[in-house]
Each structure stands twice: as C-alpha cells, then as structure tokens.
Design a protein around this motif. Sequence first.
Motif, short mmCIF file in Angstrom:
data_model
loop_
_atom_site.label_atom_id
_atom_site.label_comp_id
_atom_site.label_asym_id
_atom_site.label_seq_id
_atom_site.Cartn_x
_atom_site.Cartn_y
_atom_site.Cartn_z
N UNK A 1 -8.28 3.70 -0.31
CA UNK A 1 -7.89 4.27 -1.60
C UNK A 1 -6.43 4.73 -1.48
N UNK A 2 -5.60 4.31 -2.42
CA UNK A 2 -4.16 4.59 -2.35
C UNK A 2 -3.73 5.58 -3.44
N UNK A 3 -2.97 6.58 -3.02
CA UNK A 3 -2.34 7.49 -3.96
C UNK A 3 -1.03 6.87 -4.43
N UNK A 4 -0.55 7.33 -5.55
CA UNK A 4 0.76 6.86 -6.02
C UNK A 4 0.66 5.65 -6.91
N UNK A 5 -0.20 4.69 -6.54
CA UNK A 5 -0.38 3.53 -7.41
C UNK A 5 -1.83 3.38 -7.86
N UNK B 1 0.86 -1.17 0.00
CA UNK B 1 0.00 0.00 0.00
C UNK B 1 0.90 1.23 0.00
N UNK B 2 0.67 2.12 -0.95
CA UNK B 2 1.45 3.36 -1.03
C UNK B 2 0.53 4.54 -0.85
N UNK B 3 0.85 5.42 0.07
CA UNK B 3 0.14 6.68 0.22
C UNK B 3 -1.35 6.55 0.42
N UNK B 4 -1.77 6.01 1.54
CA UNK B 4 -3.20 5.90 1.83
C UNK B 4 -3.84 7.28 1.73
N UNK B 5 -4.91 7.39 0.95
CA UNK B 5 -5.54 8.66 0.68
C UNK B 5 -6.90 8.77 1.35
N UNK B 6 -7.71 7.74 1.26
CA UNK B 6 -9.04 7.74 1.88
C UNK B 6 -9.31 6.38 2.48
N UNK B 7 -10.18 6.39 3.50
CA UNK B 7 -10.50 5.16 4.21
C UNK B 7 -11.99 5.14 4.48
N UNK B 8 -12.63 4.00 4.20
CA UNK B 8 -14.04 3.80 4.51
C UNK B 8 -14.13 2.46 5.23
N UNK B 9 -14.78 2.45 6.39
CA UNK B 9 -14.89 1.22 7.18
C UNK B 9 -16.33 0.76 7.22
N UNK B 10 -16.52 -0.53 6.94
CA UNK B 10 -17.82 -1.18 7.08
C UNK B 10 -17.77 -1.98 8.37
N UNK B 11 -18.30 -1.42 9.49
CA UNK B 11 -18.16 -2.09 10.78
C UNK B 11 -18.92 -3.41 10.87
N UNK B 12 -20.03 -3.54 10.16
CA UNK B 12 -20.80 -4.79 10.22
C UNK B 12 -20.06 -5.94 9.55
N UNK B 13 -19.42 -5.67 8.42
CA UNK B 13 -18.68 -6.71 7.70
C UNK B 13 -17.23 -6.81 8.13
N UNK B 14 -16.80 -5.85 8.96
CA UNK B 14 -15.40 -5.79 9.42
C UNK B 14 -14.43 -5.68 8.24
#
Length: 56
Positions: free
Chosen positions: A19-23, A1-14
Amino acid sequence: MRGSHELLIDPEQKLAFIACEGNDRLLVLDMHTIQVTSSAKAGRYILLTAVPMQFS
C-alpha cells in the motif's frame, strides 16, 4: 512506488501487496521476478490485514 505505507506478504504465492502513500495505490509484487505485476488506485486510506484461513 511512492511512500510505502503497509506491506502484506503471501509466502505461498510469493506475492507482496504494498500500500503506497502519496499516490494512493495498491501494488502487487511478484517476489520471484521482483516485478510489479498489478497496480490499482485504492483510495486515500489503505489498510492491509492478514486473515488466517484454514481448510479441512
């Protein structure tokens, strides 16, 4: 993983969607095992948006 840009968590499905920048990849992380379960080329600009859903 290069340059984490955004994160979305689905707590029910764990699951975490990362979304990664750079690649320009979208990763799916299983939060039970802390392993990437899927990876896809997603293009240069990735925007993760949570849309609440209700079922009757």
